[in-house]
Write a protein that holds these residues in place. Structure first.
Motif, PDB file in Angstrom:
ATOM      1  N   ASP A  28       8.116  16.513 -14.761  1.00 26.44           N
ATOM      2  CA  ASP A  28       8.230  15.013 -14.189  1.00 26.44           C
ATOM      3  C   ASP A  28       7.902  15.176 -12.468  1.00 26.44           C
ATOM      4  OD1 ASP A  28       9.268  12.701 -13.305  1.00 26.44           O
ATOM      5  OD2 ASP A  28      11.015  13.035 -14.266  1.00 26.44           O
ATOM      6  N   ILE A  29       6.994  14.456 -12.255  1.00 32.20           N
ATOM      7  CA  ILE A  29       6.309  14.270 -10.871  1.00 32.20           C
ATOM      8  C   ILE A  29       6.336  12.867 -10.319  1.00 32.20           C
ATOM      9  CG2 ILE A  29       4.658  16.264 -11.176  1.00 32.20           C
ATOM     10  CD1 ILE A  29       2.487  14.040 -11.371  1.00 32.20           C
ATOM     11  N   THR A  30       7.436  12.490 -10.600  1.00 28.02           N
ATOM     12  CA  THR A  30       7.749  11.008 -10.272  1.00 28.02           C
ATOM     13  C   THR A  30       7.889  10.616  -8.723  1.00 28.02           C
ATOM     14  OG1 THR A  30       8.705  10.376 -12.548  1.00 28.02           O
ATOM     15  CG2 THR A  30       8.930   8.919 -10.707  1.00 28.02           C
ATOM     16  N   GLU A  31       8.916  11.422  -8.224  1.00 28.65           N
ATOM     17  CA  GLU A  31       9.099  11.499  -6.835  1.00 28.65           C
ATOM     18  C   GLU A  31       7.809  11.812  -5.848  1.00 28.65           C
ATOM     19  OE1 GLU A  31      11.802   9.963  -5.571  1.00 28.65           O
ATOM     20  OE2 GLU A  31      12.224   9.812  -7.635  1.00 28.65           O
ATOM     21  N   ALA A  32       7.263  12.699  -6.361  1.00 30.41           N
ATOM     22  CA  ALA A  32       5.897  13.184  -5.570  1.00 30.41           C
ATOM     23  C   ALA A  32       4.636  12.166  -5.899  1.00 30.41           C
ATOM     24  CB  ALA A  32       5.340  14.541  -6.296  1.00 30.41           C
ATOM     25  N   GLN A  33       4.800  11.465  -6.802  1.00 27.05           N
ATOM     26  CA  GLN A  33       3.738  10.409  -6.997  1.00 27.05           C
ATOM     27  C   GLN A  33       3.969   9.203  -6.228  1.00 27.05           C
ATOM     28  OE1 GLN A  33       1.024  10.642  -8.834  1.00 27.05           O
ATOM     29  NE2 GLN A  33       0.429   8.777  -7.953  1.00 27.05           N
ATOM     30  N   ARG A  34       5.483   8.859  -6.287  1.00 22.67           N
ATOM     31  CA  ARG A  34       5.819   7.558  -5.514  1.00 22.67           C
ATOM     32  C   ARG A  34       5.591   7.872  -4.027  1.00 22.67           C
ATOM     33  NH1 ARG A  34      11.253   6.580  -9.063  1.00 22.67           N
ATOM     34  NH2 ARG A  34      10.430   5.404 -10.772  1.00 22.67           N
ATOM     35  N   PHE A  35       5.725   8.927  -3.476  1.00 25.13           N
ATOM     36  CA  PHE A  35       5.620   9.307  -1.923  1.00 25.13           C
ATOM     37  C   PHE A  35       3.967   9.290  -1.988  1.00 25.13           C
ATOM     38  CE2 PHE A  35       4.674  12.680   1.398  1.00 25.13           C
ATOM     39  CZ  PHE A  35       5.461  12.004   2.352  1.00 25.13           C
ATOM     40  N   GLU A  36       3.150   9.731  -2.743  1.00 24.48           N
ATOM     41  CA  GLU A  36       1.962   9.694  -2.616  1.00 24.48           C
ATOM     42  C   GLU A  36       1.382   8.431  -2.544  1.00 24.48           C
ATOM     43  OE1 GLU A  36      -2.243  10.790  -5.526  1.00 24.48           O
ATOM     44  OE2 GLU A  36      -0.360  12.275  -5.385  1.00 24.48           O
ATOM     45  N   ASN A  37       2.093   7.385  -3.438  1.00 18.97           N
ATOM     46  CA  ASN A  37       1.621   5.955  -3.662  1.00 18.97           C
ATOM     47  C   ASN A  37       2.100   5.463  -2.305  1.00 18.97           C
ATOM     48  OD1 ASN A  37       0.503   6.201  -6.261  1.00 18.97           O
ATOM     49  ND2 ASN A  37       2.304   5.276  -7.049  1.00 18.97           N
ATOM     50  N   GLN A  38       3.416   5.604  -1.656  1.00 17.43           N
ATOM     51  CA  GLN A  38       3.830   4.927  -0.419  1.00 17.43           C
ATOM     52  C   GLN A  38       2.484   5.459   0.867  1.00 17.43           C
ATOM     53  OE1 GLN A  38       7.373   6.402   0.702  1.00 17.43           O
ATOM     54  NE2 GLN A  38       7.741   4.834   2.441  1.00 17.43           N
ATOM     55  N   LEU A  39       2.142   6.491   0.820  1.00 20.85           N
ATOM     56  CA  LEU A  39       1.338   7.139   1.836  1.00 20.85           C
ATOM     57  C   LEU A  39      -0.121   6.685   1.657  1.00 20.85           C
ATOM     58  CD1 LEU A  39       1.803  11.013   1.990  1.00 20.85           C
ATOM     59  CD2 LEU A  39       2.355   9.185   3.667  1.00 20.85           C
ATOM     60  N   ARG A  40      -0.642   6.367   0.453  1.00 20.12           N
ATOM     61  CA  ARG A  40      -1.687   5.534   0.239  1.00 20.12           C
ATOM     62  C   ARG A  40      -1.488   3.933   0.602  1.00 20.12           C
ATOM     63  NH1 ARG A  40      -2.409   6.006  -5.084  1.00 20.12           N
ATOM     64  NH2 ARG A  40      -3.348   8.023  -4.797  1.00 20.12           N
ATOM     65  N   LEU A  41      -0.490   3.570   0.286  1.00 22.58           N
ATOM     66  CA  LEU A  41      -0.208   1.957   0.776  1.00 22.58           C
ATOM     67  C   LEU A  41      -0.212   2.015   2.442  1.00 22.58           C
ATOM     68  CD1 LEU A  41       0.454  -0.980  -0.182  1.00 22.58           C
ATOM     69  CD2 LEU A  41       2.688  -0.166   0.115  1.00 22.58           C
ATOM     70  N   GLN A  42       0.497   2.959   3.051  1.00 14.93           N
ATOM     71  CA  GLN A  42       0.477   3.003   4.435  1.00 14.93           C
ATOM     72  C   GLN A  42      -0.834   3.201   5.100  1.00 14.93           C
ATOM     73  OE1 GLN A  42       3.497   5.755   5.472  1.00 14.93           O
ATOM     74  NE2 GLN A  42       5.125   4.431   5.145  1.00 14.93           N
ATOM     75  N   ALA A  43      -1.600   4.099   4.513  1.00  5.73           N
ATOM     76  CA  ALA A  43      -3.019   4.102   4.999  1.00  5.73           C
ATOM     77  C   ALA A  43      -4.135   2.890   4.799  1.00  5.73           C
ATOM     78  CB  ALA A  43      -3.618   5.528   4.241  1.00  5.73           C
ATOM     79  N   GLU A  44      -3.799   2.201   3.783  1.00  2.00           N
ATOM     80  CA  GLU A  44      -4.716   1.156   3.439  1.00  2.00           C
ATOM     81  C   GLU A  44      -4.254  -0.077   4.109  1.00  2.00           C
ATOM     82  OE1 GLU A  44      -4.854   1.334  -0.675  1.00  2.00           O
ATOM     83  OE2 GLU A  44      -6.249   3.358  -0.951  1.00  2.00           O
ATOM     84  N   GLN A  45      -3.130  -0.497   4.527  1.00  2.00           N
ATOM     85  CA  GLN A  45      -2.498  -1.717   4.975  1.00  2.00           C
ATOM     86  C   GLN A  45      -2.108  -1.408   6.415  1.00  2.00           C
ATOM     87  OE1 GLN A  45       0.549  -3.049   2.555  1.00  2.00           O
ATOM     88  NE2 GLN A  45      -0.994  -3.635   0.887  1.00  2.00           N
ATOM     89  N   ASP A  46      -2.399  -2.531   7.106  1.00  2.00           N
ATOM     90  CA  ASP A  46      -1.626  -2.725   8.334  1.00  2.00           C
ATOM     91  C   ASP A  46      -0.260  -3.012   8.288  1.00  2.00           C
ATOM     92  OD1 ASP A  46      -1.578  -2.873  11.373  1.00  2.00           O
ATOM     93  OD2 ASP A  46      -1.673  -5.236  10.958  1.00  2.00           O
ATOM     94  N   PRO A  47       0.400  -2.101   9.176  1.00  2.00           N
ATOM     95  CA  PRO A  47       1.847  -2.001   8.965  1.00  2.00           C
ATOM     96  C   PRO A  47       2.469  -3.273   9.768  1.00  2.00           C
ATOM     97  CG  PRO A  47       1.497  -0.421  10.608  1.00  2.00           C
ATOM     98  CD  PRO A  47       0.104  -0.934   9.791  1.00  2.00           C
ATOM     99  N   LEU A  48       1.976  -4.110  10.372  1.00  2.00           N
ATOM    100  CA  LEU A  48       2.309  -5.290  11.041  1.00  2.00           C
ATOM    101  C   LEU A  48       2.223  -6.520  10.255  1.00  2.00           C
ATOM    102  CD1 LEU A  48       3.679  -6.371  13.719  1.00  2.00           C
ATOM    103  CD2 LEU A  48       1.699  -6.661  14.760  1.00  2.00           C
ATOM    104  N   THR A  49       0.715  -6.626   9.760  1.00  2.00           N
ATOM    105  CA  THR A  49       0.324  -7.740   9.054  1.00  2.00           C
ATOM    106  C   THR A  49       0.603  -7.732   7.471  1.00  2.00           C
ATOM    107  OG1 THR A  49      -1.994  -7.085   8.962  1.00  2.00           O
ATOM    108  CG2 THR A  49      -1.237  -8.636  11.174  1.00  2.00           C
ATOM    109  N   GLY A  50       0.399  -6.466   7.182  1.00  2.00           N
ATOM    110  CA  GLY A  50       0.241  -6.147   5.576  1.00  2.00           C
ATOM    111  C   GLY A  50      -0.949  -6.480   5.077  1.00  2.00           C
ATOM    112  N   LEU A  51      -1.964  -6.743   5.960  1.00  2.00           N
ATOM    113  CA  LEU A  51      -3.282  -6.738   5.274  1.00  2.00           C
ATOM    114  C   LEU A  51      -4.094  -5.467   5.250  1.00  2.00           C
ATOM    115  CD1 LEU A  51      -4.397  -9.743   7.766  1.00  2.00           C
ATOM    116  CD2 LEU A  51      -3.593 -10.182   5.354  1.00  2.00           C
ATOM    117  N   ALA A  52      -5.164  -5.475   4.617  1.00  2.00           N
ATOM    118  CA  ALA A  52      -5.922  -4.255   4.181  1.00  2.00           C
ATOM    119  C   ALA A  52      -6.615  -3.969   5.448  1.00  2.00           C
ATOM    120  CB  ALA A  52      -6.689  -4.551   3.198  1.00  2.00           C
TER     121      ALA A  52
END
Length: 167
Positions: free
Chosen positions: A143-167
């Motif tokens: 069960d790698i659920t927690e690791a995958q959620r963390f990876e998805n969160q990191l990917r989202l932070q890397a691909e989106q601007d934290p202030l505007t939420g835009l790519a």
């Protein structure tokens, strides 16, 4: 009489060696069984084994918990079909299963949305004793659920601007 004596001594040596080998084999089986039981009780992973038709043969409480199936009903589960019905990403698993090819750390998303779980599967076909076609499969579900959620969160932070939420 001498020949018979030597033959009897030779047979006695062979019998003693055979008994010793059987004892060592039984002892090794006990140790392996103990280690596997300890692994199943304390690890977050689950061991599984199927017969040639894909029905689960090895039924552990950890596997039942991961799959959300009662331990008594695990014997009714055909593993390839179970994965196909719960994951859209089961194609590589089903292809490897059909070809009889082992696989390692194959990621599957089980379910959708907030309740989605991610598993890493590793398995290989069981070599039949008599040389016939496949005797089933044996593997591990992690069960790698927690690791995958963390990876998805990191990917989202890397691909989106934290202030505007835009790519």
């Amino acid at each position: 009489a001498t020949v018979v004596s030597f033959a009897a001594m030779g047979l006695a040596r062979q019998s003693t060696a055979l008994l010793r080998a059987r004892f060592l084999h039984a002892r090794q089986q006990q140790v392996v069984s103990l280690l596997l039981r300890d692994f199943e009780e304390n690890a977050s992973d689950a061991l599984w084994e199927t017969d040639a038709a894909g029905h689960l043969v090895h039924r552990s409480p950890r596997l039942a918990s991961l799959m959300g199936v009662s331990q008594e009903r695990l014997g009714e589960v055909k593993l390839p079909q179970w994965f196909a019905s719960r994951s859209q990403e089961a194609g590589p698993l089903l292809a490897a299963w059909a070809l009889g090819k082992p696989f390692r750390d194959l990621k599957l998303q089980i379910g959708r949305g907030e309740h989605a779980r991610w598993w890493a599967l590793s398995a290989k076909p069981i070599a039949p004793v008599d040389g016939t076609a496949g005797a089933g499969w044996r593997g591990v579900i992690a069960d790698i659920t927690e690791a995958q959620r963390f990876e998805n969160q990191l990917r989202l932070q890397a691909e989106q601007d934290p202030l505007t939420g835009l790519a």
